[in-house]
Design an enzyme around this catalytic site. Structure first.
Site, short mmCIF file in Angstrom:
data_model
loop_
_atom_site.label_atom_id
_atom_site.label_comp_id
_atom_site.label_asym_id
_atom_site.label_seq_id
_atom_site.Cartn_x
_atom_site.Cartn_y
_atom_site.Cartn_z
N THR A 14 45.28 35.25 37.32
CA THR A 14 45.80 36.65 36.96
C THR A 14 46.86 37.19 38.03
O THR A 14 48.07 37.70 37.55
CB THR A 14 44.59 37.66 37.01
OG1 THR A 14 43.45 37.34 36.30
CG2 THR A 14 44.93 39.14 36.86
N VAL A 15 46.84 36.94 39.18
CA VAL A 15 47.69 37.35 40.20
C VAL A 15 48.83 36.43 40.21
O VAL A 15 50.05 36.81 40.44
CB VAL A 15 47.07 37.97 41.62
CG1 VAL A 15 48.21 38.46 42.48
CG2 VAL A 15 46.06 38.68 41.26
N ARG A 48 46.01 20.78 36.98
CA ARG A 48 47.36 21.00 36.69
C ARG A 48 47.63 20.44 35.38
O ARG A 48 48.66 20.64 34.66
CB ARG A 48 48.43 20.25 37.66
CG ARG A 48 48.41 18.84 37.59
CD ARG A 48 49.33 18.16 38.74
NE ARG A 48 48.90 16.90 39.01
CZ ARG A 48 49.62 15.86 38.40
NH1 ARG A 48 50.60 15.83 37.76
NH2 ARG A 48 48.96 14.56 38.65
N LYS A 106 41.11 40.08 50.26
CA LYS A 106 40.36 40.69 51.13
C LYS A 106 38.95 40.18 51.57
O LYS A 106 38.41 40.48 52.55
CB LYS A 106 39.93 42.29 50.22
CG LYS A 106 39.34 42.13 48.90
CD LYS A 106 40.34 41.91 47.89
CE LYS A 106 39.78 41.70 46.78
NZ LYS A 106 40.46 42.13 45.52
N GLU A 130 49.30 43.16 51.83
CA GLU A 130 49.44 44.61 51.15
C GLU A 130 48.61 44.76 49.74
O GLU A 130 47.83 45.49 49.39
CB GLU A 130 50.99 44.83 50.84
CG GLU A 130 50.97 46.53 50.14
CD GLU A 130 50.59 47.64 51.06
OE1 GLU A 130 51.34 47.82 52.05
OE2 GLU A 130 49.47 47.97 50.82
N VAL A 133 44.18 45.27 49.34
CA VAL A 133 43.59 46.73 49.33
C VAL A 133 44.16 47.46 48.26
O VAL A 133 45.41 47.86 48.51
CB VAL A 133 43.37 47.40 50.84
CG1 VAL A 133 42.67 48.92 50.62
CG2 VAL A 133 42.68 46.66 51.70
N GLY A 135 45.51 47.15 45.13
CA GLY A 135 46.38 46.67 44.33
C GLY A 135 47.77 47.25 44.63
O GLY A 135 48.22 46.81 45.54
N ASP A 202 33.10 44.13 47.53
CA ASP A 202 34.61 44.26 47.41
C ASP A 202 35.07 45.56 47.88
O ASP A 202 36.02 45.36 48.80
CB ASP A 202 35.06 43.94 45.79
CG ASP A 202 36.64 44.04 45.81
OD1 ASP A 202 37.18 43.24 45.99
OD2 ASP A 202 37.27 45.10 45.47
N LYS A 206 37.37 45.78 51.66
CA LYS A 206 38.63 46.32 51.75
C LYS A 206 38.52 47.42 52.80
O LYS A 206 39.35 47.89 53.56
CB LYS A 206 39.05 47.19 50.42
CG LYS A 206 39.30 45.89 49.40
CD LYS A 206 39.34 46.80 48.04
CE LYS A 206 39.75 45.68 47.12
NZ LYS A 206 39.69 46.04 45.59
P1 NAP Z 1 41.85 33.95 39.15
O1 NAP Z 1 42.57 34.51 37.82
O2 NAP Z 1 40.46 33.38 38.99
O3 NAP Z 1 42.99 32.70 39.56
C1 NAP Z 1 42.49 31.81 40.70
C2 NAP Z 1 43.70 30.65 40.64
O4 NAP Z 1 43.37 29.92 41.73
C3 NAP Z 1 43.66 29.79 39.46
O5 NAP Z 1 44.90 29.48 39.14
C4 NAP Z 1 42.88 28.49 39.94
O6 NAP Z 1 43.45 27.34 39.25
C5 NAP Z 1 43.30 28.56 41.46
N1 NAP Z 1 42.46 27.79 42.38
C6 NAP Z 1 41.11 28.18 42.52
N2 NAP Z 1 40.73 27.19 43.44
C7 NAP Z 1 41.81 26.61 43.80
C8 NAP Z 1 41.78 25.56 44.65
N3 NAP Z 1 40.59 25.15 45.59
N4 NAP Z 1 43.08 24.82 44.95
C9 NAP Z 1 44.01 25.13 44.40
N5 NAP Z 1 43.91 26.33 43.48
C10 NAP Z 1 42.69 27.06 43.17
O7 NAP Z 1 41.85 34.91 40.40
P2 NAP Z 1 42.87 36.23 40.54
O8 NAP Z 1 42.04 37.31 39.86
O9 NAP Z 1 44.11 35.93 40.34
O10 NAP Z 1 42.63 36.66 42.13
C11 NAP Z 1 43.28 35.90 42.95
C12 NAP Z 1 43.11 36.67 44.29
O11 NAP Z 1 43.43 37.74 44.22
C13 NAP Z 1 41.59 36.69 44.71
O12 NAP Z 1 41.49 36.77 46.36
C14 NAP Z 1 41.43 38.13 44.31
O13 NAP Z 1 40.42 38.81 45.29
C15 NAP Z 1 42.69 38.84 44.64
N6 NAP Z 1 42.93 39.97 44.25
C16 NAP Z 1 42.67 40.10 42.59
C17 NAP Z 1 43.12 41.17 41.78
C18 NAP Z 1 42.96 41.41 40.32
O14 NAP Z 1 43.18 42.55 39.98
N7 NAP Z 1 42.75 40.32 39.73
C19 NAP Z 1 43.88 42.28 42.81
C20 NAP Z 1 43.96 42.23 43.97
C21 NAP Z 1 43.67 40.89 44.73
P3 NAP Z 1 43.27 26.78 37.78
O15 NAP Z 1 44.25 27.83 36.97
O16 NAP Z 1 43.71 25.62 37.82
O17 NAP Z 1 41.74 27.08 37.53
N1 HSE Z 2 38.26 43.33 41.66
C1 HSE Z 2 39.27 44.18 42.31
C2 HSE Z 2 38.92 45.38 41.85
C3 HSE Z 2 40.68 43.74 42.21
O1 HSE Z 2 38.30 45.68 40.79
O2 HSE Z 2 39.38 46.14 42.53
C4 HSE Z 2 41.58 44.33 43.11
O3 HSE Z 2 41.32 44.06 44.37
#
Ligand code: NAP
Ligand code: HSE
Length: 441
Positions: A14-15, A48, A106, A130, A133, A135, A202, A206
């Site tokens: 997602t991110v 990949r 976080k 940044e 916490v 978004g 979560d 934060k």
């Molecule tokens: P996600 O959609 O589950 O994506 C995770 C990615 O990491 C995938 O591409 C996965 O690879 C890769 N990955 C997982 N384990 C790995 C490893 N050991 N080595 C290499 N690549 C690996 O997660 P996300 O929602 O983007 O969240 C990522 C981070 O951002 C988290 O820490 C989350 O707390 C934080 N965050 C998320 C949001 C949100 O709104 N989603 C907001 C703020 C912060 P594959 O694609 O090959 O499976």
């Molecule tokens: N899962 C988190 C939330 C993403 O819903 O706030 C943003 O940090």
């Protein structure tokens, strides 16, 4: 224009996908804002061979961190994989290889902040976070830079977009909890393990980060008492509405100074829980996946920050801001001056939340017979808790079923209130354990 800033993005979900797309699509704008090109050199993923979004350049994909660490042209590693095991390894090995780190993780910072920041200082590199916490809300910069002259006295925040989305959907659309959570997941707001969102963890992660910046306290996740929305009953949402309140999951930090020892350490109580806020409260009006944080500073007074708290776009925006600051050289200076997670004593100790004063919402299921309300009122009085209002709806005559009874208290100390609840739960006329939430002013 000077040399490019070489970047590796680790994680392309997602991110990470949002960051990759923006680095490519907004290349010229970003180069102009950063004073030099932001060059994407590697994208590290778990698998990949998995199908990717069309904008992902397949030639940059790898499933190993080794080429990133060996590439001298990579100056920044952006960790966007989540979790605390592999992510910790990515961050520490990147710092050791002389790379700056940008992360949205976080959970990792709350759990391993001291180790990570110590490693960064040792390697003379910078960690930017940044996006970790709230978004897209620039709360880290607001707290760490714009309010730097203040002593923060309190923080109250809606810090989890998923929970706020669920609460809004349940209150406004009458959606069942499970369906609201599914929608939040489909929008990309939830963590890979959504129990972290809905059980308050979560938001606690934060809050630990904000508390480090504001008070210098090192709060481990287990130091922050938390209650999530996973056990919230629709009945309590309805009673709250009837009383003129909205239920929000709040992360709160309240400070206390001891009048007997004005120069001694000050206390700060950290906790996460559903709270009843009056409909007119600004935080009560924050809907969907939005986040909002009220910060009280001794010079500035009350300030409020609001914006989209989860999802691809908002989080990408914050990650890119960190990359621009690193390219310009601002982040390195701020990082060195802030000395975060350095164990430098800033005069605060963690207080148990039992000391916090609040009004309380107490909902019981009780036998519908004489003396029940009197017993409960007597126990509250024994703990010096005064009742502000009582709600009991008329039940069908003589069906013998327990009925909901809602009591709103005046201000009481959390410790006293919890002791009263324990005693109330032992009454034979109380059918199920009491449900209670604190209430805003
Ligand atoms: P996600 O959609 O589950 O994506 C995770 C990615 O990491 C995938 O591409 C996965 O690879 C890769 N990955 C997982 N384990 C790995 C490893 N050991 N080595 C290499 N690549 C690996 O997660 P996300 O929602 O983007 O969240 C990522 C981070 O951002 C988290 O820490 C989350 O707390 C934080 N965050 C998320 C949001 C949100 O709104 N989603 C907001 C703020 C912060 P594959 O694609 O090959 O499976
Ligand atoms: N899962 C988190 C939330 C993403 O819903 O706030 C943003 O940090």
């Amino acid at each position: 224009m000077s040399d490019a800033l070489g970047i590796a993005v680790v994680g392309c979900g997602t991110v990470g996908g949002g960051v990759v797309e923006a680095l490519l699509r907004h290349r010229d704008r970003l180069a102009q804002r950063a004073g030099r090109p932001l060059q994407l050199r590697h994208i590290v993923v778990r698998d990949r061979h998995k199908p990717r979004e069309p904008f992902v350049p397949r030639e940059l994909l790898t499933d190993s961190l080794a080429p990133v660490l060996q590439d001298a042209a990579v100056q920044v590693v952006v960790e966007l994989i989540g979790g605390t095991t592999a992510a910790r390894e990515v961050v520490l090995s990147s710092l050791a290889a002389g790379k700056h780190v940008v992360t949205a993780n976080k959970a990792l910072l709350a759990e391993a902040g001291p180790d990570i920041f110590e490693a960064a200082r040792r390697a003379e590199r910078t960690v930017c976070f940044e996006a970790a916490v709230a978004g897209g809300v620039p709360i880290i910069r607001a707290l760490g830079e714009s309010l730097a002259a203040n002593q923060i006295t309190a923080i109250q925040g809606i810090l989890n977009g998923t929970s706020n989305y669920i609460l809004t959907a349940m209150a406004e659309r009458g959606l069942p909890y499970a369906q609201a959570l599914e929608e939040a997941q489909a929008h990309g707001y939830a963590e890979a393990d959504p129990s972290l969102d809905v059980d308050g963890s979560d938001a606690a992660h934060k809050l630990a980060i904000l508390a480090q910046i504001a008070f210098g306290v090192i709060a481990r996740p287990q130091d922050i008492t938390r209650q999530g929305i996973d056990q919230l009953h629709p009945m309590d949402i309805r009673f709250a509405q009837e009383l003129g309140y909205t239920i929000k999951l709040l992360a709160e930090a309240w400070t206390r100074s001891d009048p007997q020892h004005p120069d001694g350490p000050r206390g700060v109580a950290l906790h996460v829980a559903p709270v009843l806020l009056r409909h007119t409260d600004l935080l009560a009006q924050v809907r969907g996946a939005y986040n909002a944080i009220a910060v009280y500073g001794d010079i500035v007074g009350e300030t409020l920050y609001q914006g989209p708290g989860a999802g691809r776009g908002p989080t990408t925006s914050s990650v890119l801001a960190d990359l621009i600051d690193l390219a310009v050289g601002r982040a390195q200076r701020t990082f060195a001056a802030a000395r975060l997670w350095s164990r430098a004593d800033r005069g605060f100790v963690l207080d148990p939340p039992e000391q916090v004063h609040s009004r309380f919402y107490l909902r019981l299921l009780v036998a519908d017979k004489p003396g029940v309300l009197a017993d409960i009122a007597r126990i509250l009085a024994q703990h010096t808790i005064s009742i502000s209002s009582v709600v009991q709806h008329e039940a069908p005559e003589g069906d013998g079923e327990p009925v909901p009874l809602v009591i709103v208290t005046h201000y009481a100390t959390t410790g006293h209130f919890l002791a009263a609840v324990e005693q109330i739960n032992r009454l034979p006329t109380v059918a199920t354990p009491a449900v209670y939430y604190s209430m805003g002013d």
